[in-house]
Design a protein around this motif. Sequence first.
Motif, mmCIF file in Angstrom:
data_model
loop_
_atom_site.group_PDB
_atom_site.id
_atom_site.type_symbol
_atom_site.label_atom_id
_atom_site.label_comp_id
_atom_site.label_asym_id
_atom_site.label_seq_id
_atom_site.Cartn_x
_atom_site.Cartn_y
_atom_site.Cartn_z
ATOM 1 N N TYR A 24 0.826 -1.205 0.000
ATOM 2 C CA TYR A 24 0.000 0.000 0.000
ATOM 3 C C TYR A 24 0.860 1.256 0.000
ATOM 4 O O TYR A 24 0.550 2.243 -0.667
ATOM 5 C CB TYR A 24 -0.894 -0.025 1.247
ATOM 6 N N MET A 25 1.990 1.226 0.763
ATOM 7 C CA MET A 25 2.805 2.420 0.920
ATOM 8 C C MET A 25 4.097 2.411 0.107
ATOM 9 O O MET A 25 4.747 3.450 0.001
ATOM 10 C CB MET A 25 3.165 2.601 2.404
ATOM 11 N N VAL A 26 4.491 1.265 -0.459
ATOM 12 C CA VAL A 26 5.758 1.222 -1.185
ATOM 13 C C VAL A 26 5.705 2.082 -2.451
ATOM 14 O O VAL A 26 6.736 2.488 -2.985
ATOM 15 C CB VAL A 26 6.127 -0.241 -1.536
ATOM 16 N N LEU A 27 4.494 2.388 -2.904
ATOM 17 C CA LEU A 27 4.349 3.229 -4.089
ATOM 18 C C LEU A 27 4.725 4.683 -3.843
ATOM 19 O O LEU A 27 4.978 5.429 -4.785
ATOM 20 C CB LEU A 27 2.902 3.187 -4.585
ATOM 21 N N VAL A 28 4.735 5.095 -2.572
ATOM 22 C CA VAL A 28 4.901 6.515 -2.268
ATOM 23 C C VAL A 28 6.147 7.119 -2.914
ATOM 24 O O VAL A 28 6.057 8.131 -3.594
ATOM 25 C CB VAL A 28 4.892 6.728 -0.742
ATOM 26 N N PRO A 29 7.334 6.533 -2.737
ATOM 27 C CA PRO A 29 8.498 7.145 -3.363
ATOM 28 C C PRO A 29 8.631 6.823 -4.845
ATOM 29 O O PRO A 29 9.464 7.403 -5.530
ATOM 30 C CB PRO A 29 9.669 6.537 -2.578
ATOM 31 N N ILE A 30 7.835 5.897 -5.335
ATOM 32 C CA ILE A 30 8.012 5.401 -6.696
ATOM 33 C C ILE A 30 7.059 6.043 -7.682
ATOM 34 O O ILE A 30 7.442 6.389 -8.805
ATOM 35 C CB ILE A 30 7.836 3.858 -6.721
ATOM 36 N N ILE A 31 5.807 6.235 -7.270
ATOM 37 C CA ILE A 31 4.767 6.538 -8.238
ATOM 38 C C ILE A 31 4.945 7.863 -8.966
ATOM 39 O O ILE A 31 4.634 7.945 -10.162
ATOM 40 C CB ILE A 31 3.368 6.446 -7.566
ATOM 41 N N PRO A 32 5.438 8.971 -8.341
ATOM 42 C CA PRO A 32 5.599 10.191 -9.136
ATOM 43 C C PRO A 32 6.555 10.013 -10.311
ATOM 44 O O PRO A 32 6.237 10.383 -11.444
ATOM 45 C CB PRO A 32 6.140 11.203 -8.116
ATOM 46 N N ALA A 67 7.378 11.749 1.768
ATOM 47 C CA ALA A 67 6.125 11.766 2.517
ATOM 48 C C ALA A 67 5.316 10.526 2.179
ATOM 49 O O ALA A 67 5.463 9.931 1.115
ATOM 50 C CB ALA A 67 5.325 13.023 2.147
ATOM 51 N N ARG A 68 4.422 10.163 3.097
ATOM 52 C CA ARG A 68 3.731 8.882 2.927
ATOM 53 C C ARG A 68 2.801 8.896 1.726
ATOM 54 O O ARG A 68 2.443 7.865 1.202
ATOM 55 C CB ARG A 68 2.968 8.529 4.208
ATOM 56 N N TYR A 69 2.316 10.061 1.338
ATOM 57 C CA TYR A 69 1.567 10.184 0.084
ATOM 58 C C TYR A 69 2.198 11.293 -0.727
ATOM 59 O O TYR A 69 2.666 12.285 -0.174
ATOM 60 C CB TYR A 69 0.105 10.553 0.326
ATOM 61 N N PRO A 70 2.166 11.194 -2.052
ATOM 62 C CA PRO A 70 2.537 12.351 -2.847
ATOM 63 C C PRO A 70 1.510 13.457 -2.632
ATOM 64 O O PRO A 70 0.370 13.190 -2.297
ATOM 65 C CB PRO A 70 2.494 11.820 -4.293
ATOM 66 N N PRO A 71 1.878 14.713 -2.837
ATOM 67 C CA PRO A 71 0.925 15.801 -2.645
ATOM 68 C C PRO A 71 -0.250 15.678 -3.593
ATOM 69 O O PRO A 71 -0.083 15.354 -4.756
ATOM 70 C CB PRO A 71 1.750 17.069 -2.938
ATOM 71 N N ALA A 72 -1.438 15.954 -3.078
ATOM 72 C CA ALA A 72 -2.628 15.841 -3.912
ATOM 73 C C ALA A 72 -3.476 17.100 -3.851
ATOM 74 O O ALA A 72 -4.625 17.101 -4.200
ATOM 75 C CB ALA A 72 -3.454 14.639 -3.478
ATOM 76 N N ALA A 73 -2.892 18.186 -3.351
ATOM 77 C CA ALA A 73 -3.698 19.377 -3.149
ATOM 78 C C ALA A 73 -3.758 20.265 -4.386
ATOM 79 O O ALA A 73 -4.638 21.088 -4.522
ATOM 80 C CB ALA A 73 -3.133 20.182 -1.971
ATOM 81 N N GLY A 74 -2.847 20.118 -5.287
ATOM 82 C CA GLY A 74 -2.807 21.000 -6.418
ATOM 83 C C GLY A 74 -3.754 20.605 -7.518
ATOM 84 O O GLY A 74 -4.443 19.614 -7.472
ATOM 85 N N VAL A 80 -3.874 14.656 -9.507
ATOM 86 C CA VAL A 80 -5.212 14.050 -9.523
ATOM 87 C C VAL A 80 -5.105 12.553 -9.797
ATOM 88 O O VAL A 80 -5.745 11.724 -9.127
ATOM 89 C CB VAL A 80 -6.098 14.734 -10.581
ATOM 90 N N GLN A 81 -4.295 12.179 -10.780
ATOM 91 C CA GLN A 81 -4.125 10.764 -11.095
ATOM 92 C C GLN A 81 -3.552 9.995 -9.909
ATOM 93 O O GLN A 81 -3.998 8.878 -9.612
ATOM 94 C CB GLN A 81 -3.209 10.606 -12.306
ATOM 95 N N ILE A 82 -2.573 10.584 -9.226
ATOM 96 C CA ILE A 82 -1.963 9.916 -8.085
ATOM 97 C C ILE A 82 -2.982 9.755 -6.955
ATOM 98 O O ILE A 82 -3.075 8.704 -6.318
ATOM 99 C CB ILE A 82 -0.721 10.695 -7.613
#
Length: 460
Positions: A24-32, A67-74, A80-82
């Motif tokens: 669930y969390m291993v994607l955090v540093p990878i997905i962007p 951070a545990r999630y990529p930023p999603a506020a913008g 939005v996709q993330i």
Amino acid sequence: EARRQRRLLLLVVCVALLLDNMLYMVLVPIIPDYIAAMRSGGDATGPSAPAGGNESGGHGNRSLLPARYPPAAGGNEDDVQIGVLFASKAMLQLLVNPLSGTLIDRVGYEVPLLAGLAVMFLSTTTFAFAENYATLFAARSLQGLGSAFADTAGIALIADRYAEEPARSRALGTALACISFGSLAAPPFGGVLYEFAGKRVPFLVLACVCLLDGLLLLALAPPCGTGARANMPVGTPIHRLMVDPYIAVVAGALATCNIPLAFLEPTIANWMKESMGASEWEVGLTWLPAFFPHVLGVYITVRLAATYPHLQWFYGALGMAIIGASSCLVPACRNFGQVIIPLCGICFGIALVDTALLPTLAFLVDVRHVSVYGSVYAIADISYSVAYALGPIVAGQIVHTMGFAQLNLGMGLANVLYAPVLLFLRNVCQMKPSHSERNILLEEGPKGLYDTIKMEERKG
């Protein structure tokens, strides 16, 4: 032999929960970078183009402890996709849990747990070889399907095999510690392997562990060897459990206490950078210290529950009060060291609530319904999924329209106001276990293979 098998099954469940939360969390540093690299395949000027002056490209500027999630506020399309990608697991889990709980009650715990591990293995390998966003989304949704079976069946299996207190609270506390460790260890684990070994290696490592865990479960409880399930009592339907006022109070507490964590994860990184100029390593290390108070909270609650079991409701109410106060303190922090304190308070409070109330759910089923636990822990999983499905999508919008301070004050107020509701559970410990259909059967003497096995376990 029965005790050794019980301990090995606890190990299987703990590894399954650890794997689920690590994936669930291993994607955090990878997905962007993952999404940016996919786009650059068709557009050389994308965010990961190797141009020398590009600030967002290249591996040199990426923190290994993000951070545990990529930023999603913008409003960025990538954000939005993330956000949707992260929320898709909890959304599907939310939809499938009512069905998985009913199925677990009908067929037992081992087969759904094995099926969940198989789906998680498929999801992990799909992540490893994904080459586009649609495949990533499918893999993430598959993980939600696997979690709906593996997590619910695993927790229910622990409650079933550890039928007496304080052993049940200790076993569930161990499972909660594994969940916490998986969530906190996954980002640095994924970041380091992604940086030095490639994007597929973190997922392939997790897939191998998942495969080994499934093989161990097969050796301990082969599907063809669970004949006791033929005489298993029929569990209470999930819709009847949902309208039980005591179970509804517990489910509401589990959802409310996890909202601050679920909503802070996608928003606190941006706030730290904007309000205090936090560096990448500070943002990345924000959540890691919280693992220790979480484990401490689990340990303290288990010890207190063994000595004062009638105060489980109080431990949960105290945890919600701590979560509420800590949430309100977050916006007042002015540097990295100050931020760590309320975050540790939030995780400590969540440990108190979860460790006190998860065994309470099993006890409520024992004394008010039938001692089959699939549906009641599906309700608990639904409570978690509500918070984590909304977090990556809704939290950023709330910060954008109302502000970060208002978000935290609202979450803190919700927890403080809900804490007195747990007074409703103060007399639960006085309920007589003989109300349970399974206990009535056991008191009358065994009438089938399942009852004989459970009586032997209780005597042991």
